[in-house]
Design a protein around this motif. Structure first.
Motif, PDB file in Angstrom:
ATOM      1  N   ASN A  38       3.878   2.338  -0.564  1.00 38.19           N
ATOM      2  CA  ASN A  38       3.401   1.909  -1.879  1.00 38.19           C
ATOM      3  C   ASN A  38       2.668   0.578  -1.751  1.00 38.19           C
ATOM      4  OD1 ASN A  38       4.594   4.150  -3.280  1.00 38.19           O
ATOM      5  ND2 ASN A  38       6.553   3.206  -2.838  1.00 38.19           N
ATOM      6  N   THR A  39       1.485   0.631  -1.145  1.00 40.14           N
ATOM      7  CA  THR A  39       0.746  -0.587  -0.808  1.00 40.14           C
ATOM      8  C   THR A  39      -0.552  -0.737  -1.594  1.00 40.14           C
ATOM      9  OG1 THR A  39      -0.229   0.569   1.083  1.00 40.14           O
ATOM     10  CG2 THR A  39       1.736  -0.749   1.510  1.00 40.14           C
ATOM     11  N   HIS A  55      -6.081   5.799  -3.177  1.00 43.94           N
ATOM     12  CA  HIS A  55      -4.702   5.809  -2.673  1.00 43.94           C
ATOM     13  C   HIS A  55      -4.565   4.895  -1.477  1.00 43.94           C
ATOM     14  CE1 HIS A  55      -5.774   8.486   0.717  1.00 43.94           C
ATOM     15  NE2 HIS A  55      -6.611   9.023  -0.155  1.00 43.94           N
ATOM     16  N   LEU A 110      10.039   1.517   1.245  1.00 42.04           N
ATOM     17  CA  LEU A 110       8.938   1.825   0.337  1.00 42.04           C
ATOM     18  C   LEU A 110       8.672   0.714  -0.663  1.00 42.04           C
ATOM     19  CD1 LEU A 110       9.735   5.559  -0.335  1.00 42.04           C
ATOM     20  CD2 LEU A 110       8.115   4.591   1.283  1.00 42.04           C
ATOM     21  N   SER A 156      11.947   0.973  -7.581  1.00 41.48           N
ATOM     22  CA  SER A 156      11.798   2.419  -7.702  1.00 41.48           C
ATOM     23  C   SER A 156      11.662   2.735  -9.182  1.00 41.48           C
ATOM     24  CB  SER A 156      13.003   3.134  -7.099  1.00 41.48           C
ATOM     25  OG  SER A 156      14.170   2.753  -7.791  1.00 41.48           O
ATOM     26  N   VAL A 183       2.026   0.761  -5.818  1.00 40.20           N
ATOM     27  CA  VAL A 183       2.043   2.213  -5.948  1.00 40.20           C
ATOM     28  C   VAL A 183       1.297   2.805  -4.754  1.00 40.20           C
ATOM     29  CG1 VAL A 183       2.218   2.133  -8.466  1.00 40.20           C
ATOM     30  CG2 VAL A 183      -0.041   2.296  -7.389  1.00 40.20           C
ATOM     31  N   ASN A 184       1.287   4.125  -4.671  1.00 43.03           N
ATOM     32  CA  ASN A 184       0.606   4.792  -3.568  1.00 43.03           C
ATOM     33  C   ASN A 184      -0.708   5.430  -3.993  1.00 43.03           C
ATOM     34  OD1 ASN A 184       0.291   7.591  -1.926  1.00 43.03           O
ATOM     35  ND2 ASN A 184       1.003   5.931  -0.614  1.00 43.03           N
ATOM     36  N   SER A 241       6.126  12.316  -3.858  1.00 44.30           N
ATOM     37  CA  SER A 241       5.313  11.514  -4.757  1.00 44.30           C
ATOM     38  C   SER A 241       5.805  11.729  -6.186  1.00 44.30           C
ATOM     39  CB  SER A 241       3.842  11.936  -4.639  1.00 44.30           C
ATOM     40  OG  SER A 241       3.041  11.161  -5.495  1.00 44.30           O
ATOM     41  N   ARG A 243       4.137   6.727  -7.133  1.00 38.42           N
ATOM     42  CA  ARG A 243       4.828   6.037  -6.044  1.00 38.42           C
ATOM     43  C   ARG A 243       5.387   7.061  -5.069  1.00 38.42           C
ATOM     44  NH1 ARG A 243       6.393   1.198  -5.810  1.00 38.42           N
ATOM     45  NH2 ARG A 243       8.428   1.636  -4.935  1.00 38.42           N
TER      46      ARG A 243
END
Length: 142
Positions: free
Chosen positions: A86-87, A80, A37, A41, A63-64, A132, A122
Protein backbone atom coordinates in the motif's frame (compact mmCIF):
# COMPACT_ATOMS: atom_id res chain seq x y z
CA UNK A 1 44.78 -58.36 14.49
CA UNK A 2 44.93 -54.75 15.34
CA UNK A 3 42.28 -52.60 16.85
CA UNK A 4 40.24 -50.44 14.51
CA UNK A 5 39.79 -46.85 15.67
CA UNK A 6 37.39 -44.63 13.76
CA UNK A 7 38.80 -41.29 12.80
CA UNK A 8 35.97 -38.79 13.33
CA UNK A 9 35.47 -36.35 10.48
CA UNK A 10 35.34 -32.75 11.56
CA UNK A 11 32.91 -30.75 9.46
CA UNK A 12 34.38 -27.93 7.46
CA UNK A 13 32.53 -24.84 6.31
CA UNK A 14 32.29 -26.34 2.81
CA UNK A 15 30.51 -29.37 4.20
CA UNK A 16 28.04 -27.16 6.08
CA UNK A 17 27.07 -24.84 3.20
CA UNK A 18 23.96 -26.86 2.27
CA UNK A 19 22.61 -26.30 5.79
CA UNK A 20 23.33 -22.58 5.55
CA UNK A 21 21.65 -22.43 2.14
CA UNK A 22 18.49 -24.15 3.43
CA UNK A 23 18.45 -21.86 6.47
CA UNK A 24 18.76 -18.77 4.26
CA UNK A 25 15.82 -19.88 2.11
CA UNK A 26 13.51 -20.76 5.02
CA UNK A 27 12.01 -17.25 5.21
CA UNK A 28 10.92 -17.59 1.59
CA UNK A 29 8.90 -20.72 2.30
CA UNK A 30 5.13 -20.72 2.63
CA UNK A 31 5.29 -20.54 6.41
CA UNK A 32 7.08 -17.20 6.45
CA UNK A 33 5.67 -14.01 7.92
CA UNK A 34 3.35 -12.08 5.58
CA UNK A 35 4.60 -8.75 4.24
CA UNK A 36 3.98 -5.62 6.28
CA UNK A 37 1.19 -3.78 4.46
CA UNK A 38 1.27 -0.61 6.50
CA UNK A 39 0.10 0.68 9.83
CA UNK A 40 -3.64 0.60 9.21
CA UNK A 41 -6.36 -1.60 7.86
CA UNK A 42 -9.94 -1.05 6.84
CA UNK A 43 -11.39 2.13 5.41
CA UNK A 44 -9.75 5.43 4.60
CA UNK A 45 -11.39 8.86 4.48
CA UNK A 46 -11.41 9.77 0.77
CA UNK A 47 -12.12 13.24 -0.60
CA UNK A 48 -12.20 14.59 -4.16
CA UNK A 49 -12.12 18.15 -5.41
CA UNK A 50 -14.06 18.78 -8.63
CA UNK A 51 -13.28 21.36 -11.27
CA UNK A 52 -10.75 21.35 -14.08
CA UNK A 53 -8.09 19.35 -12.16
CA UNK A 54 -9.81 16.85 -9.84
CA UNK A 55 -7.52 15.97 -6.95
CA UNK A 56 -7.95 13.01 -4.61
CA UNK A 57 -6.84 12.89 -0.98
CA UNK A 58 -7.25 10.24 1.70
CA UNK A 59 -6.19 9.56 5.26
CA UNK A 60 -4.78 7.95 7.33
CA UNK A 61 -2.60 5.63 5.23
CA UNK A 62 -1.45 4.52 1.80
CA UNK A 63 -3.44 2.48 -0.70
CA UNK A 64 -2.52 0.16 -3.55
CA UNK A 65 -4.89 1.25 -6.32
CA UNK A 66 -7.02 4.25 -7.35
CA UNK A 67 -9.67 4.08 -10.10
CA UNK A 68 -12.03 6.74 -11.46
CA UNK A 69 -15.34 5.55 -12.96
CA UNK A 70 -17.99 7.30 -15.02
CA UNK A 71 -21.70 7.12 -14.15
CA UNK A 72 -22.09 3.89 -16.17
CA UNK A 73 -19.28 2.21 -14.20
CA UNK A 74 -16.66 2.31 -16.97
CA UNK A 75 -13.10 2.85 -15.80
CA UNK A 76 -11.75 6.25 -16.87
CA UNK A 77 -8.31 6.03 -15.26
CA UNK A 78 -6.42 3.68 -12.94
CA UNK A 79 -3.12 4.11 -11.14
CA UNK A 80 -1.55 1.61 -8.75
CA UNK A 81 1.53 0.95 -6.67
CA UNK A 82 4.23 -0.99 -8.54
CA UNK A 83 4.11 -3.81 -5.97
CA UNK A 84 1.61 -5.56 -3.73
CA UNK A 85 2.06 -3.05 -0.93
CA UNK A 86 0.00 0.00 0.00
CA UNK A 87 2.53 2.56 -1.23
CA UNK A 88 0.30 4.97 -3.17
CA UNK A 89 -0.08 8.22 -1.21
CA UNK A 90 -2.08 11.43 -1.74
CA UNK A 91 -2.55 13.83 -3.29
CA UNK A 92 -3.27 12.35 -6.71
CA UNK A 93 -4.48 14.60 -9.53
CA UNK A 94 -6.60 13.08 -12.30
CA UNK A 95 -4.49 12.14 -15.32
CA UNK A 96 -1.13 12.76 -13.62
CA UNK A 97 0.68 9.57 -12.70
CA UNK A 98 2.21 9.93 -9.22
CA UNK A 99 5.96 9.39 -8.93
CA UNK A 100 6.71 5.70 -8.53
CA UNK A 101 3.18 4.61 -9.50
CA UNK A 102 2.07 2.66 -12.56
CA UNK A 103 -0.71 3.71 -14.92
CA UNK A 104 -2.83 1.07 -16.68
CA UNK A 105 -3.64 3.41 -19.58
CA UNK A 106 -3.80 7.12 -20.30
CA UNK A 107 -6.65 8.96 -18.57
CA UNK A 108 -9.79 9.36 -20.67
CA UNK A 109 -10.79 13.05 -20.81
CA UNK A 110 -13.57 13.90 -18.36
CA UNK A 111 -16.70 15.70 -19.61
CA UNK A 112 -17.69 19.00 -18.04
CA UNK A 113 -20.84 18.84 -15.91
CA UNK A 114 -20.73 15.05 -15.50
CA UNK A 115 -20.42 13.12 -12.24
CA UNK A 116 -17.71 10.55 -11.52
CA UNK A 117 -16.80 8.12 -8.75
CA UNK A 118 -13.32 7.50 -7.37
CA UNK A 119 -12.48 4.35 -5.42
CA UNK A 120 -9.30 3.37 -3.62
CA UNK A 121 -8.26 -0.16 -2.71
CA UNK A 122 -5.82 -1.57 -0.15
CA UNK A 123 -4.00 -4.87 -0.17
CA UNK A 124 -4.92 -6.86 2.95
CA UNK A 125 -4.33 -10.30 4.44
CA UNK A 126 -7.07 -12.91 4.50
CA UNK A 127 -7.15 -16.67 5.12
CA UNK A 128 -5.87 -17.36 1.59
CA UNK A 129 -3.08 -14.77 1.44
CA UNK A 130 -3.22 -11.28 0.00
CA UNK A 131 -6.42 -9.76 -1.34
CA UNK A 132 -7.55 -6.36 -2.61
CA UNK A 133 -10.31 -4.65 -0.61
CA UNK A 134 -12.09 -1.40 -1.30
CA UNK A 135 -11.01 1.14 1.29
CA UNK A 136 -12.88 4.25 0.19
CA UNK A 137 -15.26 5.76 -2.34
CA UNK A 138 -16.54 9.25 -3.11
CA UNK A 139 -18.21 11.14 -5.94
CA UNK A 140 -17.21 14.35 -7.69
CA UNK A 141 -18.41 16.52 -10.56
CA UNK A 142 -16.07 17.70 -13.28
Amino acid sequence: MGTFVANPVRPTRWMLWPLWFVGALAPLAGCSEPPDLGPCSGSVELTATGGSSPTFNWTPCGVNLLTVYDAAGASMWTVHAPDTLNTLFPPVTYGRRPAGAMEDSAAIPLRSGFGYTVRVFRVAHDLHGLTSVQAGETNFRY
